[in-house]
Design a protein around this motif. Structure first.
Motif, mmCIF file in Angstrom:
data_model
loop_
_atom_site.group_PDB
_atom_site.id
_atom_site.type_symbol
_atom_site.label_atom_id
_atom_site.label_comp_id
_atom_site.label_asym_id
_atom_site.label_seq_id
_atom_site.Cartn_x
_atom_site.Cartn_y
_atom_site.Cartn_z
ATOM 1 N N ASP A 73 0.827 -1.202 0.000
ATOM 2 C CA ASP A 73 0.000 0.000 0.000
ATOM 3 C C ASP A 73 0.866 1.259 0.000
ATOM 4 O O ASP A 73 0.506 2.263 -0.626
ATOM 5 C CB ASP A 73 -0.950 0.010 1.204
ATOM 6 N N THR A 112 -2.632 12.545 -0.909
ATOM 7 C CA THR A 112 -1.647 11.721 -1.615
ATOM 8 C C THR A 112 -0.439 12.551 -2.041
ATOM 9 O O THR A 112 0.683 12.043 -2.079
ATOM 10 C CB THR A 112 -2.301 11.073 -2.849
ATOM 11 N N VAL A 126 -5.021 6.327 -1.301
ATOM 12 C CA VAL A 126 -6.377 6.705 -1.691
ATOM 13 C C VAL A 126 -6.429 8.226 -1.800
ATOM 14 O O VAL A 126 -6.068 8.935 -0.854
ATOM 15 C CB VAL A 126 -7.415 6.217 -0.660
#
Length: 223
Positions: A73, A112, A126
């Protein structure tokens, strides 16, 4: 790639040597990745390149790689971040007070495009509202801004002269950290001016603060 060849490569630099060659020795210790627009025409990006520092994802967390990524991730967050630059997004310092504050759970409030490695970058995989609005403003397509609201104004300094480089943040009072976005005054349109479009309905606060000194050099503005 070679400029003009029509390619926009994503390069995995296994040991960081390419990064060192481009940005100087020991760059592999400081940067998780890099991106660069290789060819443009007016406002159109034709070619770009992304470089991922493999030494940050080799499973060896030591003094040679303090940026060590801690899972897929976090790698996805890095790829998405560099893809943002690929599309000409700048960094964002939104909610920077929550980074490395000892509570990784609140990192979901960081965009982000946050420029610094944090104690948990997984949630940055995300896009949050700040990222989405910035991208939609650069590349507006129907229905944006649609029925969303807008806030605009001008930051004034001494003698009521327009002030560039101020950090302007809007926050929806329903969720002031996740439903938030930031702009730099004067970065768009005209001196001191800021504009937000496509905002979810609700009541908003507008905050104006000096550009965070810790991020000077990490943005194309504020330098």
């Amino acid at each position: 790639g070679v400029g003009g060849d029509g390619r926009s490569p994503v390069i995995f630099d296994a040991d960081g040597r390419i990064l060192d060659q481009l940005l100087g020795l020991t760059a592999r210790n400081d940067f998780e990745g890099a991106s660069r627009i290789e060819l443009s025409s007016g406002t159109q990006i034709i070619e770009a390149a992304i470089l991922i520092n493999g030494s940050c994802f080799d499973g060896i967390a030591d003094e040679r790689s303090p940026c060590e990524l801690r899972g897929l991730d976090e790698l996805r967050a890095l790829l998405l971040h560099e893809a943002g630059h690929f599309c000409n997004l700048d960094h964002s310092a939104l909610n920077h007070e929550m980074a490395d504050d000892g509570d990784p759970a609140n990192n979901a409030a960081l965009p982000t495009m946050y420029p610094v490695h944090t104690e948990d970058d997984a949630s940055l995989a995300v896009l949050n509202m700040d990222d989405r609005l910035a991208m939609s403003s650069l590349y507006p397509r129907s229905p944006f801004p649609g029925s969303g609201g807008g806030i605009e104004g001008r930051v004034l300094g001494p003698a009521f002269t327009p002030l560039d480089g101020a950090n302007v943040t809007v926050r929806n009072m329903e969720d002031p950290f996740l439903l938030a976005a930031t702009r730099i005054s004067g970065a768009e349109v005209s001196a001191g001016y800021y504009r937000f479009a496509g905002l979810p309905p609700g009541n908003y606060t507008v905050e104006v603060a000096p550009f965070p000194s810790a991020f000077v050099g990490r943005f194309s503005v504020g330098q």
